[in-house]
Design an enzyme around this catalytic site. Structure first.
Site, PDB file in Angstrom:
ATOM      1  CB  SER A   6       4.882   2.098  13.463  1.00 17.72           C
ATOM      2  OG  SER A   6       3.610   2.182  14.051  1.00 17.72           O
ATOM      3  CG  LEU A  55     -12.036   3.543  11.114  1.00 19.15           C
ATOM      4  CD1 LEU A  55     -13.212   2.685  11.568  1.00 19.15           C
ATOM      5  CD2 LEU A  55     -11.833   4.713  12.079  1.00 19.15           C
ATOM      6  CB  SER A  72       1.503  -6.444  -2.118  1.00 17.95           C
ATOM      7  OG  SER A  72       2.742  -7.108  -2.164  1.00 17.95           O
ATOM      8  CE1 TYR A 112      -3.012   3.121   0.790  1.00 15.57           C
ATOM      9  CE2 TYR A 112      -2.452   2.868   3.114  1.00 15.57           C
ATOM     10  CZ  TYR A 112      -3.065   3.576   2.092  1.00 15.57           C
ATOM     11  OH  TYR A 112      -3.750   4.729   2.390  1.00 15.57           O
ATOM     12  CE1 TYR A 142       4.324  -3.325  12.328  1.00 12.63           C
ATOM     13  CE2 TYR A 142       3.025  -1.859  13.722  1.00 12.63           C
ATOM     14  CZ  TYR A 142       3.736  -2.091  12.557  1.00 12.63           C
ATOM     15  OH  TYR A 142       3.872  -1.092  11.629  1.00 12.63           O
ATOM     16  CG  ASP A 149      -7.833  -0.252  19.671  1.00 14.82           C
ATOM     17  OD1 ASP A 149      -6.789  -0.436  19.014  1.00 14.82           O
ATOM     18  OD2 ASP A 149      -8.981  -0.432  19.208  1.00 14.82           O
ATOM     19  CE  LYS A 185       7.400  -1.610  11.170  1.00 15.31           C
ATOM     20  NZ  LYS A 185       8.048  -1.579   9.860  1.00 15.31           N
TER      21      LYS A 185
HETATM   22  P1  NAD Z   1       1.727  -3.612   3.087  1.00 16.20           P
HETATM   23  O1  NAD Z   1       1.534  -4.940   3.711  1.00 16.20           O
HETATM   24  O2  NAD Z   1       0.736  -3.137   2.091  1.00 16.20           O
HETATM   25  O3  NAD Z   1       3.194  -3.516   2.448  1.00 16.20           O
HETATM   26  C1  NAD Z   1       4.296  -4.223   2.954  1.00 16.20           C
HETATM   27  C2  NAD Z   1       4.925  -4.956   1.803  1.00 16.20           C
HETATM   28  O4  NAD Z   1       6.065  -5.700   2.273  1.00 16.20           O
HETATM   29  C3  NAD Z   1       3.985  -5.964   1.151  1.00 16.20           C
HETATM   30  O5  NAD Z   1       3.960  -5.743  -0.231  1.00 16.20           O
HETATM   31  C4  NAD Z   1       4.588  -7.330   1.491  1.00 16.20           C
HETATM   32  O6  NAD Z   1       4.356  -8.266   0.467  1.00 16.20           O
HETATM   33  C5  NAD Z   1       6.054  -6.982   1.658  1.00 16.20           C
HETATM   34  N1  NAD Z   1       6.808  -7.869   2.540  1.00 16.20           N
HETATM   35  C6  NAD Z   1       6.506  -8.254   3.812  1.00 16.20           C
HETATM   36  N2  NAD Z   1       7.468  -9.053   4.301  1.00 16.20           N
HETATM   37  C7  NAD Z   1       8.411  -9.177   3.317  1.00 16.20           C
HETATM   38  C8  NAD Z   1       9.648  -9.862   3.208  1.00 16.20           C
HETATM   39  N3  NAD Z   1      10.129 -10.607   4.232  1.00 16.20           N
HETATM   40  N4  NAD Z   1      10.356  -9.760   2.069  1.00 16.20           N
HETATM   41  C9  NAD Z   1       9.893  -9.014   1.029  1.00 16.20           C
HETATM   42  N5  NAD Z   1       8.715  -8.354   1.058  1.00 16.20           N
HETATM   43  C10 NAD Z   1       7.997  -8.422   2.204  1.00 16.20           C
HETATM   44  O7  NAD Z   1       1.849  -2.550   4.293  1.00 16.20           O
HETATM   45  P2  NAD Z   1       1.930  -0.969   4.253  1.00 16.20           P
HETATM   46  O8  NAD Z   1       0.738  -0.428   4.927  1.00 16.20           O
HETATM   47  O9  NAD Z   1       2.271  -0.508   2.894  1.00 16.20           O
HETATM   48  O10 NAD Z   1       3.159  -0.749   5.229  1.00 16.20           O
HETATM   49  C11 NAD Z   1       4.476  -0.564   4.755  1.00 16.20           C
HETATM   50  C12 NAD Z   1       5.393  -0.383   5.948  1.00 16.20           C
HETATM   51  O11 NAD Z   1       4.951   0.709   6.736  1.00 16.20           O
HETATM   52  C13 NAD Z   1       5.439  -1.603   6.874  1.00 16.20           C
HETATM   53  O12 NAD Z   1       6.778  -1.775   7.310  1.00 16.20           O
HETATM   54  C14 NAD Z   1       4.564  -1.183   8.030  1.00 16.20           C
HETATM   55  O13 NAD Z   1       4.933  -1.796   9.233  1.00 16.20           O
HETATM   56  C15 NAD Z   1       4.813   0.322   8.088  1.00 16.20           C
HETATM   57  N6  NAD Z   1       3.712   1.069   8.697  1.00 16.20           N
HETATM   58  C16 NAD Z   1       2.456   0.965   8.167  1.00 16.20           C
HETATM   59  C17 NAD Z   1       1.402   1.655   8.775  1.00 16.20           C
HETATM   60  C18 NAD Z   1      -0.012   1.535   8.238  1.00 16.20           C
HETATM   61  O14 NAD Z   1      -0.936   1.914   8.950  1.00 16.20           O
HETATM   62  N7  NAD Z   1      -0.221   1.072   7.021  1.00 16.20           N
HETATM   63  C19 NAD Z   1       1.637   2.451   9.894  1.00 16.20           C
HETATM   64  C20 NAD Z   1       2.946   2.539  10.400  1.00 16.20           C
HETATM   65  C21 NAD Z   1       3.981   1.841   9.774  1.00 16.20           C
HETATM   66  N1  UDP Z   2     -11.706   0.670  14.554  1.00 17.14           N
HETATM   67  C1  UDP Z   2     -13.057   0.408  14.705  1.00 17.14           C
HETATM   68  N2  UDP Z   2     -13.613  -0.545  13.892  1.00 17.14           N
HETATM   69  C2  UDP Z   2     -12.898  -1.227  12.956  1.00 17.14           C
HETATM   70  C3  UDP Z   2     -11.517  -0.938  12.815  1.00 17.14           C
HETATM   71  C4  UDP Z   2     -10.954   0.013  13.637  1.00 17.14           C
HETATM   72  O1  UDP Z   2     -13.734   1.001  15.537  1.00 17.14           O
HETATM   73  O2  UDP Z   2     -13.461  -2.093  12.284  1.00 17.14           O
HETATM   74  C5  UDP Z   2     -11.091   1.700  15.424  1.00 17.14           C
HETATM   75  C6  UDP Z   2      -9.954   1.162  16.261  1.00 17.14           C
HETATM   76  O3  UDP Z   2     -10.443   0.676  17.487  1.00 17.14           O
HETATM   77  C7  UDP Z   2      -9.087   2.404  16.444  1.00 17.14           C
HETATM   78  C8  UDP Z   2      -9.329   3.222  15.176  1.00 17.14           C
HETATM   79  O4  UDP Z   2     -10.505   2.685  14.579  1.00 17.14           O
HETATM   80  O5  UDP Z   2      -9.550   3.138  17.530  1.00 17.14           O
HETATM   81  C9  UDP Z   2      -8.199   3.125  14.174  1.00 17.14           C
HETATM   82  O6  UDP Z   2      -7.912   1.752  13.996  1.00 17.14           O
HETATM   83  P1  UDP Z   2      -6.834   1.245  12.955  1.00 17.14           P
HETATM   84  O7  UDP Z   2      -6.709  -0.234  13.155  1.00 17.14           O
HETATM   85  O8  UDP Z   2      -7.164   1.746  11.606  1.00 17.14           O
HETATM   86  O9  UDP Z   2      -5.492   1.997  13.426  1.00 17.14           O
HETATM   87  P2  UDP Z   2      -4.620   1.833  14.758  1.00 17.14           P
HETATM   88  O10 UDP Z   2      -5.478   1.335  15.850  1.00 17.14           O
HETATM   89  O11 UDP Z   2      -3.553   0.895  14.377  1.00 17.14           O
HETATM   90  O12 UDP Z   2      -4.126   3.202  15.049  1.00 17.14           O
END
Ligand code: NAD
Ligand code: UDP
Length: 337
Positions: free
Chosen positions: A125, A200, A37, A12, A149, A295, A153
């Site tokens: 994160s 969410l 993905s 993503y 998780y 949460d 990180k």
């Molecule tokens: P995502 O799952 O869409 O993307 C992660 C990608 O990494 C995927 O395409 C997956 O196939 C690939 N991947 C996982 N393990 C792998 C491995 N061992 N080797 C090669 N590829 C691998 O997730 P995202 O939301 O795009 O998140 C990207 C990064 O950002 C992640 O490290 C995640 O922890 C971090 N992050 C995401 C969020 C969020 O809310 N989306 C928030 C904070 C941090």
């Molecule tokens: N949440 C919710 N219903 C859902 C998914 C998430 O009420 O189906 C709430 C969750 O409890 C949190 C907020 O939405 O308070 C954001 O959740 P998300 O998982 O997107 O992010 P994170 O909790 O990792 O910050």
């Protein structure tokens, strides 16, 4: 122009980062094992930018494989997004999280050491902070993650810090993301969760589209203005631009540097729901359910450090986040499948 390796670039956030990199004129090499993905996201990135990138399906724990890709592509700098990201799953399968997020980062660092690449932007994160002592979180807030998780990180950040202490050659930026949502303006790229969304925003979009009956709000008895949890949602394209700014910063700033990437605005679950309904003129049936384990009531970023040192400025508001999510949902009801 830089030769940039993007690990997890098919995901993503990574796919939106690839768009920003290609539009800025960089050469992009993606390594992704596609565990969460589809390679079709790579086609979409190339189609919306009109530029090509190099994709290799590979696990980042394959150090030898990484070294050969990096040598073949003369990689200067790495943006490391590959990893697992579901908090609940990490409680069930902690070893998978330590293997991918800590072991994967270690493997990448070995490959960088072997090939001479010394600049890295790391996807960290806000979960590294844990239960807030104060809000908004600044980068100096204590780090006390509450899930495997979050710990994975923080362990990865620890390795990156130690590496920077060992030699002044390294330049590493950890970007602590808050809650990325939204999609590329083309509606050709967006979040494509597998199975039931944990997050969410994609859940709201799937309910609005009639793919799910209703949203369950996880608790309305939190100590917040309307009883539902407060988070700092930011547009994925603003997050992507933060990576470009971190790249520029890393060219001159040696050592380890952490930055929050969030807007600084807290939004409750009810407020996000209301914004989605109002912006897109849709109804999202919902009910109140029990709290989700782990949460935190409320957290949001102090982004001042990124604003001052990176020159980063989020440009998209909540309406843009809701509107782009909805257009992506309508255009691709089943994601990339
Ligand atoms: P995502 O799952 O869409 O993307 C992660 C990608 O990494 C995927 O395409 C997956 O196939 C690939 N991947 C996982 N393990 C792998 C491995 N061992 N080797 C090669 N590829 C691998 O997730 P995202 O939301 O795009 O998140 C990207 C990064 O950002 C992640 O490290 C995640 O922890 C971090 N992050 C995401 C969020 C969020 O809310 N989306 C928030 C904070 C941090
Ligand atoms: N949440 C919710 N219903 C859902 C998914 C998430 O009420 O189906 C709430 C969750 O409890 C949190 C907020 O939405 O308070 C954001 O959740 P998300 O998982 O997107 O992010 P994170 O909790 O990792 O910050």
């Amino acid at each position: 122009m830089l030769n940039v390796l993007v690990t997890g670039g098919a995901g993503y956030i990574g796919s939106h980062v690839c768009v920003a990199l290609l539009e800025a004129g960089h050469q992009v090499t993606v390594v992704d094992n596609l565990c969460n993905s589809s390679a079709r996201s790579m086609d979409a990135v190339q189609s919306v930018t009109g530029r090509t990138l190099n994709f290799t399906q590979m696990d980042i724990r394959d150090t030898t494989g990484l070294v050969s890709v990096m040598q073949a592509r003369s990689v200067d700098v790495v943006i490391h997004l590959a990893g697992l990201k579901a908090v609940g799953e990490s409680v069930q399968s902690p070893l998978a999280y330590y293997s991918n997020n800590v072991g994967g980062t270690l493997s990448l660092l070995h490959a960088m050491e072997a090939t001479g690449a010394r600049r890295l932007i790391f996807s960290s994160s806000a979960t590294v902070y844990g239960v807030p002592d104060f809000l908004p979180y600044t980068e100096t807030h204590p780090t006390r993650p509450s899930s495997p998780y979050g710990h994975s990180k923080l362990h990865a950040e620890r390795m990156l810090r130690d590496l920077c202490h060992s030699s002044g050659d390294w330049s590493i930026v950890a970007l602590r993301y808050f809650n990325p949502v939204g999609a590329h303006a083309s509606a050709e790229l967006g979040e494509d969760p597998r199975g039931t969304p944990n997050n969410l925003m994609p859940f709201i979009a799937q309910v609005a589209a009639g793919l799910r009956d209703r949203l369950t709000i996880f608790g309305d008895d939190y100590a917040t203005r309307d009883g539902t949890c407060v988070r700092d949602y930011l547009h994925v394209m603003d997050l992507a631009s933060g990576h470009l700014e971190a790249l520029s910063y890393s060219a001159t700033a040696a050592g380890f540097h952490a930055f929050n990437l969030g807007t600084g605005q807290g939004t409750s679950v009810r407020e996000l729901l209301a914004a989605f309904e109002a912006t897109n003129r849709v109804r999202v049936p919902h009910e109140i359910g029990p709290r989700r384990a782990g949460d935190i009531d409320a957290f949001w970023a102090d982004p001042a450090r990124a604003v001052i040192h990176l020159g980063w400025k989020p440009r998209h508001d909540l309406a843009d986040m809701c509107e782009s999510t909805w257009r992506w949902q309508l255009a691709h009801p089943r994601g990339f499948q």
